[in-house]
Design a protein around this motif. Structure first.
Motif, short mmCIF file in Angstrom:
data_model
loop_
_atom_site.label_atom_id
_atom_site.label_comp_id
_atom_site.label_asym_id
_atom_site.label_seq_id
_atom_site.Cartn_x
_atom_site.Cartn_y
_atom_site.Cartn_z
N GLY A 296 0.81 -1.22 0.00
CA GLY A 296 0.00 0.00 0.00
C GLY A 296 0.83 1.26 0.00
N HIS A 297 2.18 1.12 0.07
CA HIS A 297 3.09 2.25 0.00
C HIS A 297 2.76 3.32 1.03
N GLY A 298 2.49 2.89 2.26
CA GLY A 298 2.30 3.84 3.34
C GLY A 298 0.88 4.34 3.51
N GLN A 299 -0.01 4.03 2.60
CA GLN A 299 -1.38 4.47 2.74
C GLN A 299 -2.11 3.54 3.70
N ILE A 300 -2.83 4.09 4.66
CA ILE A 300 -3.46 3.30 5.71
C ILE A 300 -4.53 2.39 5.13
N ASN A 301 -4.50 1.13 5.54
CA ASN A 301 -5.46 0.14 5.09
C ASN A 301 -6.82 0.41 5.72
N THR A 302 -7.87 0.46 4.91
CA THR A 302 -9.21 0.74 5.41
C THR A 302 -10.05 -0.50 5.61
N GLY A 303 -9.47 -1.70 5.44
CA GLY A 303 -10.22 -2.93 5.65
C GLY A 303 -10.17 -3.83 4.42
N PRO A 304 -10.92 -4.94 4.47
CA PRO A 304 -10.92 -5.88 3.33
C PRO A 304 -11.45 -5.23 2.06
N CYS A 305 -10.88 -5.62 0.93
CA CYS A 305 -11.34 -5.10 -0.36
C CYS A 305 -12.73 -5.66 -0.68
N LYS A 306 -13.58 -4.81 -1.17
CA LYS A 306 -14.94 -5.19 -1.55
C LYS A 306 -15.02 -5.47 -3.05
N THR A 307 -15.90 -6.40 -3.41
CA THR A 307 -16.08 -6.74 -4.82
C THR A 307 -16.43 -5.51 -5.64
N ALA A 308 -17.27 -4.64 -5.08
CA ALA A 308 -17.71 -3.45 -5.81
C ALA A 308 -16.57 -2.49 -6.12
N ASN A 309 -15.46 -2.57 -5.34
CA ASN A 309 -14.33 -1.67 -5.54
C ASN A 309 -13.16 -2.34 -6.25
#
Length: 218
Positions: free
Chosen positions: A81-94
């Protein structure tokens, strides 16, 4: 023709039995400077004088950037993620999906590009193979590979590989029309086109396997 229909029915039954969804501390606290003191000494010709002290306390200014307290955030900074904070599991819609034949024979590579905020993926995707020759979808089995944690910032892509036995029997086999793909820790799937056939042989359904997300050549 009757023999072929019975064989396809056996494949459909095996597919039905195997149907499952393939799944610090604040380092920039306000600092205070030590009190600076000015000493003045009064001396006499006969005895040594006592020194008096006086000082002004300076208040330090808080740094603009804080060090993260959360160790998971630090891990995310070291990941893809190159330092960008993870916001949770990836969603199919995204996720934007694409697929194509891999370098090795009998393989399909499925790519997933993150179109939203930074998110993570870990585990096996669910992959169901649909065919007009078999009324029940065939679910891919999980491979023995370990699943890494993949963190994707906006615009980044990760992949996984589907393996299947090639149809070298000389017959038409079971033609796969489409793939239903479900990302790890998700319940929503997306459909991708399929363009290959499976041999109509005993145990062929058990040879359809899927690797975890993030393994293989990325």
């Amino acid at each position: 023709m009757r023999a072929r229909k019975l064989t396809l029915a056996a494949v459909a039954l095996a597919a039905g039995l195997s149907l499952t969804a393939c799944q610090g501390n604040d380092d920039s606290a306000a600092g205070a400077s030590d009190a600076s003191s000015d000493s003045s000494a009064s001396a006499s010709s006969s005895t040594g004088g006592n020194g008096g002290t006086g000082g002004d306390e300076a208040t330090g200014k808080k740094d603009a950037v804080d060090t993260p307290d959360d160790p998971d955030a630090a891990k995310a900074a070291d990941g893809t993620g190159h330092g960008q904070i993870n916001t949770g599991p990836c969603k199919t819609a995204n996720l934007a999906f694409d697929s194509g034949h891999g370098m090795a024979e009998g393989s399909i590579v499925v790519s997933m590009r993150n179109t939203g905020d930074a998110c993570s993926l870990k585990g096996f995707p669910g992959v169901d193979l649909n065919s007009k020759d078999a009324g029940t979808p065939l679910s891919a089995q999980r491979s023995s590979l370990a699943a890494p944690t993949v963190v994707l910032k906006n615009g980044e892509t990760t992949r996984f590989t589907l393996h299947y036995p090639e149809n070298n029997t000389g017959g038409t086999g079971v033609r796969i029309d489409s793939l239903d793909v479900t990302p790890p820790n998700e319940t929503h799937s997306t459909s991708l086109p399929g363009d290959f056939s499976l041999p109509v042989t005993e145990g062929a359904d058990q040879k359809v396997t899927v690797d975890p997300v993030g393994t293989g050549k990325q």
